[in-house]
Design an enzyme around this catalytic site. Structure first.
Site, PDB file in Angstrom:
ATOM      1  N   ASP A   1       1.012  -0.997  -0.144  1.00  0.00           N
ATOM      2  CA  ASP A   1      -0.473   0.436  -0.082  1.00  0.00           C
ATOM      3  C   ASP A   1       1.042   0.994   0.291  1.00  0.00           C
ATOM      4  OD1 ASP A   1      -0.828   0.730   3.968  1.00  0.00           O
ATOM      5  OD2 ASP A   1       0.742  -0.841   2.657  1.00  0.00           O
TER       6      ASP A   1
ATOM      7  N   ASP B   1       6.819   1.017   1.434  1.00  0.00           N
ATOM      8  CA  ASP B   1       7.059   0.566   0.566  1.00  0.00           C
ATOM      9  C   ASP B   1       7.668   0.550  -0.938  1.00  0.00           C
ATOM     10  OD1 ASP B   1       3.847   1.598   2.612  1.00  0.00           O
ATOM     11  OD2 ASP B   1       3.400  -0.732   2.069  1.00  0.00           O
TER      12      ASP B   1
ATOM     13  N   GLU C   1      -0.244  -2.267  15.840  1.00  0.00           N
ATOM     14  CA  GLU C   1      -0.084  -1.617  14.371  1.00  0.00           C
ATOM     15  C   GLU C   1      -1.167  -1.443  13.484  1.00  0.00           C
ATOM     16  OE1 GLU C   1       0.827  -3.745  11.824  1.00  0.00           O
ATOM     17  OE2 GLU C   1       1.418  -2.447  10.157  1.00  0.00           O
TER      18      GLU C   1
ATOM     19  N   ASN D   1      -1.135  -1.840  10.025  1.00  0.00           N
ATOM     20  CA  ASN D   1      -1.959  -3.179   9.052  1.00  0.00           C
ATOM     21  C   ASN D   1      -2.766  -4.113   9.127  1.00  0.00           C
ATOM     22  OD1 ASN D   1      -0.121  -1.510   6.882  1.00  0.00           O
ATOM     23  ND2 ASN D   1       1.940  -3.706   7.325  1.00  0.00           N
TER      24      ASN D   1
ATOM     25  N   HIS E   1      10.283   0.158   7.579  1.00  0.00           N
ATOM     26  CA  HIS E   1       9.137  -1.233   8.213  1.00  0.00           C
ATOM     27  C   HIS E   1       9.115  -2.237   6.609  1.00  0.00           C
ATOM     28  CE1 HIS E   1       7.613   0.660  11.043  1.00  0.00           C
ATOM     29  NE2 HIS E   1       6.722   1.735  10.136  1.00  0.00           N
TER      30      HIS E   1
HETATM   31  O1  RIB Z   1       3.036   0.061  10.599  1.00  0.00           O
HETATM   32  C1  RIB Z   1       3.309   0.155   9.434  1.00  0.00           C
HETATM   33  C2  RIB Z   1       2.637  -0.633   8.514  1.00  0.00           C
HETATM   34  O2  RIB Z   1       1.907   0.232   7.781  1.00  0.00           O
HETATM   35  C3  RIB Z   1       3.537  -0.085   7.300  1.00  0.00           C
HETATM   36  O3  RIB Z   1       3.546  -0.698   6.276  1.00  0.00           O
HETATM   37  C4  RIB Z   1       3.258   1.432   6.101  1.00  0.00           C
HETATM   38  O4  RIB Z   1       3.469   1.563   5.008  1.00  0.00           O
HETATM   39  C5  RIB Z   1       1.816   1.629   6.707  1.00  0.00           C
HETATM   40  O5  RIB Z   1       1.605  -0.063   5.807  1.00  0.00           O
HETATM   41 CA    CA Z   2       2.567  -1.063   3.899  1.00  0.00          CA
END
Ligand code: RIB
Ligand code: CA
Length: 325
Positions: free
Chosen positions: A9, A14, A163, A165, A238
């Site tokens: 995303d 990313d 978190e 995602n 990340h």
């Molecule tokens: O929490 C970090 C994640 O959430 C990463 O994948 C960032 O791109 C967002 O999607």
């Molecule tokens: Ca991401």
């Protein structure tokens, strides 16, 4: 080579994951699928195509789910901006989208390749992954591994323990964790060690050229956002950590755990409840007797930061050299 479908995303981190997957010769990037997350599906899909255009990457890009399975959509405009990739100039797409939906692209690609050869690397909400599993359950036994960026076993970034995602689509995440395939959870406890430090940023800028400039602008924007929102000295990269582990499986340590996603807690929805099997001092009883714990998820713990930084620099160097051809 490790065959990879990168479900993302974009999203500043990313973008680096895309470049690492396309730039490192140990990865055979079969395609990029997009999912609503950091921004709307339209924006993240456009961003994926722009990253490919900026870095001279030409692989199939398929557009995916426009919203979570059940939850209302949440975006991360405070971190990624109105476009989802604020900062760098975003080039026009260099090629058209794959005509298939991301879910069909994932299914077709996994079914077309030899069993146990394709890795799924979801680095956004797990909506596409859950839909693909339900549409074609056979992919579960055929997929080699699922290396996902998401979750945390200490602190979250959307709520004290959730978190982004996982928080955005907890139902999809729980489906992914419960499926009988090999999951590596690359959570915030690992990715907050993968910072685009001043040293790493200087190494990338020293490469020069359009890819280096694009990455520099990415980190300028997201670095300012992380300073403002989270008081971080440098932005975590990340998503690239998942790709890094497929390039070098020893780049971080892991411990096996039973991972459940909280779906009902008023204050805890989207939390990954991580029960380590044998990490001293972190083992807990398996809770209610009737719940079967599976200890099937490898949870990432400690990153070799130097090797990670070296991989990122190497990928930008290779993509830059490729563009110059
Ligand atoms: O929490 C970090 C994640 O959430 C990463 O994948 C960032 O791109 C967002 O999607
Ligand atoms: Ca991401």
């Amino acid at each position: 080579m490790e065959k990879v479908i990168l479900d993302c995303d974009p999203g500043h981190d990313d973008a680096i994951a895309i470049m690492l997957a396309a730039g490192n010769p140990a990865i055979d990037l079969l395609g990029i699928t997009t999912v609503a997350g950091n921004q709307t599906i339209e924006k993240v899909t456009r961003n994926a195509l722009s990253v490919c255009a900026a870095a001279g990457i030409h692989v199939p890009v398929a557009r995916g789910a426009s919203a979570p399975l059940v939850a209302s959509q949440v975006v991360a405009e405070d971190i990624h901006g109105a476009t989802g990739l604020d900062g760098p100039a975003l080039p026009e797409p260099a090629f058209a989208l794959d005509p298939r939906h991301a879910v069909d692209f994932i299914i077709d690609t996994v079914m077309a390749h030899e069993s146990n050869t394709v890795n799924l690397v979801p680095v956004g909400p797990l909506t596409n992954i859950a839909l693909a599993m339900r549409k074609e359950p056979r992919i579960i036994e055929r997929v080699k591994s699922v290396v996902l960026m998401g979750g945390a076993h200490t602190r979250g970034n959307m709520t004290p323990h959730a978190e982004f995602n996982i928080y955005v689509d907890p139902e999809a995440a729980e489906a992914a964790f419960r499926a009988d395939w090999n999951v590596t959870m690359v959570g915030l406890d690992l990715t907050h060690q993968a910072l685009a430090s001043a040293e790493l940023q200087a190494r990338v800028r020293a490469i020069g050229g359009p890819v280096s400039e694009f990455v520099g602008a990415v980190w300028d924007f997201v670095g300012a956002a992380y300073r403002e929102v989270y008081e971080f000295e440098a932005p975590p990269v990340h998503d690239a950590c998942c790709v890094a582990a497929l390039i070098d499986p020893t780049i971080f340590t892991t411990a096996m755990a039973d991972v459940r996603v909280e779906l009902r807690g008023e204050w805890t929805r989207g939390t990954t409840v991580v029960n380590f099997r044998d990490v001293p001092g972190m083992h807990h009883s398996s809770g209610s007797a009737e719940r079967q714990t599976d200890f099937r998820t490898a949870v990432a713990l400690q990153l070799d930061q130097q090797r990670f930084a070296d991989q990122v620099v190497d990928a930008v160097e290779r993509l830059t050299a490729n563009l110059a051809k």
